[in-house]
Motif scaffolding. Structure first.
Motif, PDB file in Angstrom:
ATOM      1  N   ASN A  44       0.828  -1.215   0.000  1.00 53.11           N
ATOM      2  CA  ASN A  44       0.000   0.000   0.000  1.00 53.11           C
ATOM      3  C   ASN A  44       0.859   1.260   0.000  1.00 53.11           C
ATOM      4  OD1 ASN A  44      -2.466  -1.283  -0.087  1.00 53.11           O
ATOM      5  ND2 ASN A  44      -2.631  -1.407   2.130  1.00 53.11           N
ATOM      6  N   GLN A  45       1.923   1.231   0.776  1.00 52.14           N
ATOM      7  CA  GLN A  45       2.822   2.389   0.829  1.00 52.14           C
ATOM      8  C   GLN A  45       3.444   2.654  -0.542  1.00 52.14           C
ATOM      9  OE1 GLN A  45       6.262   1.748   3.232  1.00 52.14           O
ATOM     10  NE2 GLN A  45       7.171   3.698   2.705  1.00 52.14           N
ATOM     11  N   ILE A  46       3.944   1.585  -1.175  1.00 50.62           N
ATOM     12  CA  ILE A  46       4.573   1.733  -2.489  1.00 50.62           C
ATOM     13  C   ILE A  46       3.539   2.152  -3.527  1.00 50.62           C
ATOM     14  CG2 ILE A  46       5.690   0.458  -4.366  1.00 50.62           C
ATOM     15  CD1 ILE A  46       7.212  -1.098  -2.177  1.00 50.62           C
ATOM     16  N   GLN A  47       2.349   1.531  -3.487  1.00 52.39           N
ATOM     17  CA  GLN A  47       1.307   1.869  -4.463  1.00 52.39           C
ATOM     18  C   GLN A  47       0.986   3.361  -4.436  1.00 52.39           C
ATOM     19  OE1 GLN A  47      -0.221  -0.474  -6.760  1.00 52.39           O
ATOM     20  NE2 GLN A  47      -0.560   1.549  -7.609  1.00 52.39           N
ATOM     21  N   GLY A  48       1.042   3.942  -3.257  1.00 52.65           N
ATOM     22  CA  GLY A  48       0.760   5.369  -3.127  1.00 52.65           C
ATOM     23  C   GLY A  48       1.844   6.273  -3.688  1.00 52.65           C
ATOM     24  N   GLN A  49       3.015   5.711  -3.995  1.00 54.98           N
ATOM     25  CA  GLN A  49       4.139   6.511  -4.473  1.00 54.98           C
ATOM     26  C   GLN A  49       4.510   6.274  -5.932  1.00 54.98           C
ATOM     27  OE1 GLN A  49       7.516   6.231  -1.808  1.00 54.98           O
ATOM     28  NE2 GLN A  49       6.174   5.896  -0.071  1.00 54.98           N
ATOM     29  N   VAL A  50       3.992   5.213  -6.551  1.00 56.44           N
ATOM     30  CA  VAL A  50       4.398   4.914  -7.926  1.00 56.44           C
ATOM     31  C   VAL A  50       3.859   5.981  -8.870  1.00 56.44           C
ATOM     32  CG1 VAL A  50       4.628   2.427  -7.626  1.00 56.44           C
ATOM     33  CG2 VAL A  50       2.449   3.374  -8.342  1.00 56.44           C
ATOM     34  N   GLN A  51       4.581   6.142  -9.976  1.00 54.22           N
ATOM     35  CA  GLN A  51       4.223   7.139 -10.983  1.00 54.22           C
ATOM     36  C   GLN A  51       3.879   6.442 -12.296  1.00 54.22           C
ATOM     37  OE1 GLN A  51       7.637   9.676 -11.334  1.00 54.22           O
ATOM     38  NE2 GLN A  51       7.745  10.033  -9.143  1.00 54.22           N
ATOM     39  N   LYS A  86       4.708  -8.379  -5.968  1.00 58.84           N
ATOM     40  CA  LYS A  86       4.495  -8.553  -7.407  1.00 58.84           C
ATOM     41  C   LYS A  86       4.088  -7.206  -8.016  1.00 58.84           C
ATOM     42  CE  LYS A  86       4.933 -13.034  -7.815  1.00 58.84           C
ATOM     43  NZ  LYS A  86       5.914 -13.641  -8.692  1.00 58.84           N
ATOM     44  N   ILE A  87       4.404  -7.042  -9.281  1.00 57.87           N
ATOM     45  CA  ILE A  87       4.098  -5.795  -9.988  1.00 57.87           C
ATOM     46  C   ILE A  87       3.343  -6.141 -11.257  1.00 57.87           C
ATOM     47  CG2 ILE A  87       5.089  -3.750 -11.087  1.00 57.87           C
ATOM     48  CD1 ILE A  87       7.707  -4.836  -9.322  1.00 57.87           C
ATOM     49  N   GLU A 154       0.371   2.059 -16.141  1.00 58.80           N
ATOM     50  CA  GLU A 154       0.173   2.154 -14.692  1.00 58.80           C
ATOM     51  C   GLU A 154       0.779   0.923 -14.038  1.00 58.80           C
ATOM     52  OE1 GLU A 154      -3.778   2.945 -13.310  1.00 58.80           O
ATOM     53  OE2 GLU A 154      -4.151   4.417 -14.890  1.00 58.80           O
ATOM     54  N   PHE A 155       1.117   1.057 -12.772  1.00 60.34           N
ATOM     55  CA  PHE A 155       1.777  -0.010 -12.033  1.00 60.34           C
ATOM     56  C   PHE A 155       0.921  -0.386 -10.826  1.00 60.34           C
ATOM     57  CE2 PHE A 155       4.752   2.594 -14.259  1.00 60.34           C
ATOM     58  CZ  PHE A 155       5.596   1.692 -14.874  1.00 60.34           C
ATOM     59  N   ARG A 156       0.636  -1.645 -10.683  1.00 57.38           N
ATOM     60  CA  ARG A 156      -0.132  -2.158  -9.530  1.00 57.38           C
ATOM     61  C   ARG A 156       0.783  -3.079  -8.724  1.00 57.38           C
ATOM     62  NH1 ARG A 156      -3.637   1.587  -9.905  1.00 57.38           N
ATOM     63  NH2 ARG A 156      -4.912   1.504 -11.758  1.00 57.38           N
TER      64      ARG A 156
END
Length: 159
Positions: A44-51, A86-87, A154-156
């Protein structure tokens, strides 16, 4: 004599009560998380920062601005503890072109974004790609700026 017996009984009772074992009090200083909870919080933390990576009209090469976004995302995906995540890279297009063409272009955009992550050291086995073609727009106005927002990868992040 009676006072001596009562005093002795009272002293023995106090000694027994004073020697009883008590459970030590442990201060609750932090929340203990399971591995799954830790990974979910990190995802969740990373998802909030991806561009997102954006593309020019009818193109699927990652330009200089897209490389900056991909590099920042790769740093997030390679941080300590994130190797188990996973991405999924989702390729998207504007409304111009046929459905088949846009699905193919979306897949090429997703693969190009994946390649940029792999170039920055993200393990390719962690990355899946998918194309949404033109079916997942973020903007529906008829304008060039709106079309530009829809041409993206987009990245999930999941665990």
């Amino acid at each position: 004599m009676k006072k001596l017996v009562l005093t002795s009984v009272a002293v023995v009772a106090l000694m027994i009560a004073g020697c009883s074992k008590k459970e030590p009090e442990v201060a609750q200083t932090g929340v203990v998380m399971t591995d799954a909870e830790r990974l979910a919080a990190l995802a969740n933390q990373i998802q909030g920062q991806v561009q997102n990576v954006y593309f020019a009209f009818d193109k699927y090469n990652v330009d200089a601005q897209g490389k900056v976004a991909a590099n920042n995302n790769a740093a997030l995906f390679n941080q300590a503890g994130a190797q188990a995540l996973k991405i999924k890279v989702e390729g998207n297009c504007d409304e111009w072109g046929t459905d088949e063409y846009n699905y193919a272009l979306g897949l090429k955009r997703a693969k190009a974004a994946k390649d940029a992550l792999v170039f920055e050291g993200v393990n390719p086995s962690r990355i899946d790609v998918v194309s949404f073609g033109e079916s997942n727009p973020v903007c529906t106005e008829r304008s060039k700026s709106c079309d530009a927002q829809n041409r993206r990868s987009e990245f999930r992040v999941s665990y």
